[in-house]
Design an enzyme around this catalytic site. Structure first.
Site, PDB file in Angstrom:
ATOM      1  N   HIS A   1      -1.793  -1.511 -12.304  1.00 30.64           N
ATOM      2  CA  HIS A   1      -2.452  -1.098 -11.054  1.00 30.64           C
ATOM      3  C   HIS A   1      -3.544  -0.075 -11.373  1.00 30.64           C
ATOM      4  O   HIS A   1      -3.588   1.030 -10.828  1.00 30.64           O
ATOM      5  CB  HIS A   1      -1.438  -0.507 -10.068  1.00 30.64           C
ATOM      6  CG  HIS A   1      -1.892  -0.597  -8.642  1.00 30.64           C
ATOM      7  ND1 HIS A   1      -1.040  -0.882  -7.598  1.00 30.64           N
ATOM      8  CD2 HIS A   1      -3.111  -0.441  -8.076  1.00 30.64           C
ATOM      9  CE1 HIS A   1      -1.721  -0.888  -6.458  1.00 30.64           C
ATOM     10  NE2 HIS A   1      -2.982  -0.613  -6.739  1.00 30.64           N
TER      11      HIS A   1
ATOM     12  N   GLU B   1       6.405  -2.413  -8.519  1.00 32.65           N
ATOM     13  CA  GLU B   1       5.708  -1.628  -9.537  1.00 32.65           C
ATOM     14  C   GLU B   1       6.499  -0.365  -9.851  1.00 32.65           C
ATOM     15  O   GLU B   1       7.016   0.275  -8.937  1.00 32.65           O
ATOM     16  CB  GLU B   1       4.295  -1.281  -9.049  1.00 32.65           C
ATOM     17  CG  GLU B   1       3.433  -2.526  -8.859  1.00 32.65           C
ATOM     18  CD  GLU B   1       2.019  -2.229  -8.375  1.00 32.65           C
ATOM     19  OE1 GLU B   1       1.692  -1.027  -8.157  1.00 32.65           O
ATOM     20  OE2 GLU B   1       1.245  -3.169  -8.214  1.00 32.65           O
TER      21      GLU B   1
ATOM     22  N   ARG C   1      -3.043  -6.710  -3.662  1.00 36.27           N
ATOM     23  CA  ARG C   1      -1.689  -6.168  -3.593  1.00 36.27           C
ATOM     24  C   ARG C   1      -0.728  -7.201  -4.162  1.00 36.27           C
ATOM     25  O   ARG C   1      -0.860  -8.395  -3.911  1.00 36.27           O
ATOM     26  CB  ARG C   1      -1.301  -5.824  -2.149  1.00 36.27           C
ATOM     27  CG  ARG C   1      -1.961  -4.566  -1.589  1.00 36.27           C
ATOM     28  CD  ARG C   1      -1.399  -3.316  -2.266  1.00 36.27           C
ATOM     29  NE  ARG C   1      -1.862  -2.085  -1.634  1.00 36.27           N
ATOM     30  CZ  ARG C   1      -2.897  -1.376  -2.048  1.00 36.27           C
ATOM     31  NH1 ARG C   1      -3.614  -1.813  -3.079  1.00 36.27           N
ATOM     32  NH2 ARG C   1      -3.240  -0.259  -1.445  1.00 36.27           N
TER      33      ARG C   1
END
Length: 297
Positions: free
Chosen positions: A276, A257, A228
Site C-alpha cells: 500500500h 493488510e 482498495r
C-alpha cells in the site's frame, strides 16, 4: 473554529501558525488510533484520516467540518455525516501523480521482465530475454475515470497506448480516447491489454472484481489495483493468476493488510506486490497542505 488536528499529517510549526491565522483554535492529538480522553463536544472541525475508526463521531456534538488526509471516504461514517449536514473534504488530487506513475512502472516492470534481469544481475549472469513487450499500441482500460484515473490516462497515452475509461458517471475527458458507462465494462475487459482499477470503495462494490471479471480478460492482460483491496475477490484473482487466465498483476492493496506472509501472491513470478505504497511521493505534503488550507478558507 475549534479545530482538532491529528498526526495523520506532519505539520511544521509554520503550518500550524498559518492554520491559526485563518481564525482557528487548534487542538492537537498525535495518535488518532488511541481513544481521546478529553471532552470533544465543542470541537467544530477535524483534519484526520482514521480518527472515527477509533473515536465515536457521536461524541463530536459540535462537528460541522471534516478534512480527510486520504483520498477515500471508506474510513468515515458517511451516513451520519450526511444526516448531520457536516461538510467533508477528501485529499482529492494529492496522491494521484505518484499513484499514476506507480501504475506505469508496474506494467513496464512486467512487460520488460525486470525481475529476470534483476535476478541475473545478482548472479552476474549475461543472458538476453527475447520476450519483452511494448506498451505502444496496447489498449488500457481504466476502471474509474476520476482524478486518479485521469492522471493514469495521461501517462499511458504518452506511451502511445489507447486509453479507455469506464466510470459510473462517464463524462468527456480529453485525457482518454473514450469514456464508457459501467455497464460497458465486461465488453471492455475482453479487449483490454491492461486493466487498472482506481474506483473508490463503497458498500456496493466490495468484491466487484471477481471470477467472472477475470474470466473475461485476455490471458495476455495485466491487472493493476491501486484503489482498495476489498474491491477485488483476492481468492478469485489468485486462482486466475495461477491458471494463467491473466498474464500478471500489479497489486498495491489487498483485502486484508498487511498481506499475510502465507499468501501465495508473494511468490508468484507474474505478480508485483507492494505494501500500500503507491501513493508516496515527495510532493505530497505540499499538495496536501495546500488542499487543507484552500478548503479551510
Amino acid at each position: 473554529m475549534k479545530l482538532l488536528l491529528t498526526g495523520a499529517f506532519k505539520y511544521t510549526d509554520e503550518q500550524i501558525e498559518y492554520i491559526k491565522s485563518l481564525d482557528n483554535e487548534i487542538v492537537y492529538v498525535q495518535d488518532e488510533r488511541v481513544p481521546i480522553d478529553f471532552d470533544v463536544s465543542d470541537i467544530e472541525g477535524v483534519i484526520c484520516n482514521g480518527l472515527f475508526l477509533f473515536n465515536p463521531i457521536e461524541k463530536f456534538k459540535s462537528l460541522r467540518y471534516i478534512q480527510l488526509t486520504s483520498a477515500g471516504f471508506d474510513r468515515v461514517p458517511l451516513d451520519y455525516i450526511r444526516e448531520h449536514d457536516i461538510e467533508i473534504h477528501n485529499a482529492k488530487g494529492v496522491y494521484s501523480i505518484p499513484m499514476a506513475e506507480f501504475a506505469v512502472c508496474g506494467v513496464l516492470e512486467l512487460y520488460k521482465q525486470s525481475r529476470f534481469f534483476f535476478d541475473n544481475q545478482k548472479e552476474h549472469k549475461w543472458e538476453k530475454h527475447r520476450g519483452l513487450l511494448e506498451l505502444a499500441g496496447k489498449r488500457v482500460c481504466i476502471v474509474g475515470a476520476g482524478n486518479i484515473g485521469t492522471e493514469v490516462a495521461k501517462r499511458f497515452r504518452a506511451f502511445d497506448a489507447v486509453v479507455i475509461g469506464v466510470d459510473l458517471y462517464p463524462a468527456k475527458n480529453e485525457c482518454f480516447d473514450d469514456v464508457f458507462p459501467l455497464d460497458a465494462l465486461d465488453a471492455e475487459l475482453s479487449k483490454a491489454d491492461v486493466v487498472i482499477l482506481t474506483l473508490p470503495l463503497t458498500d456496493d462494490n466490495v468484491g466487484f472484481f471477481d471470477k467472472k471479471k477475470f474470466e473475461l480478460m485476455k490471458d495476455s492482460a495485466i491487472f493493476v489495483n491501486i484503489a482498495r483491496g476489498k474491491l477485488v475477490n483476492e481468492q478469485d484473482l489468485t486462482k486466475a493468476l495461477d491458471a494463467k487466465l491473466v498474464f500478471g498483476a500489479v497489486l498495491d492493496v489487498f483485502e486484508e493488510e498487511p498481506l499475510s506472509t502465507d499468501s501465495c501472491l508473494w511468490d508468484m513470478k507474474n505478480v508485483i506486490v507492494t505494501p500500500h505504497n503507491s501513493f508516496i511521493g515527495e510532493n505530497n505534503s505540499d499538495r496536501l497542505f495546500e488542499t487543507i488550507t484552500n478548503n479551510l478558507k
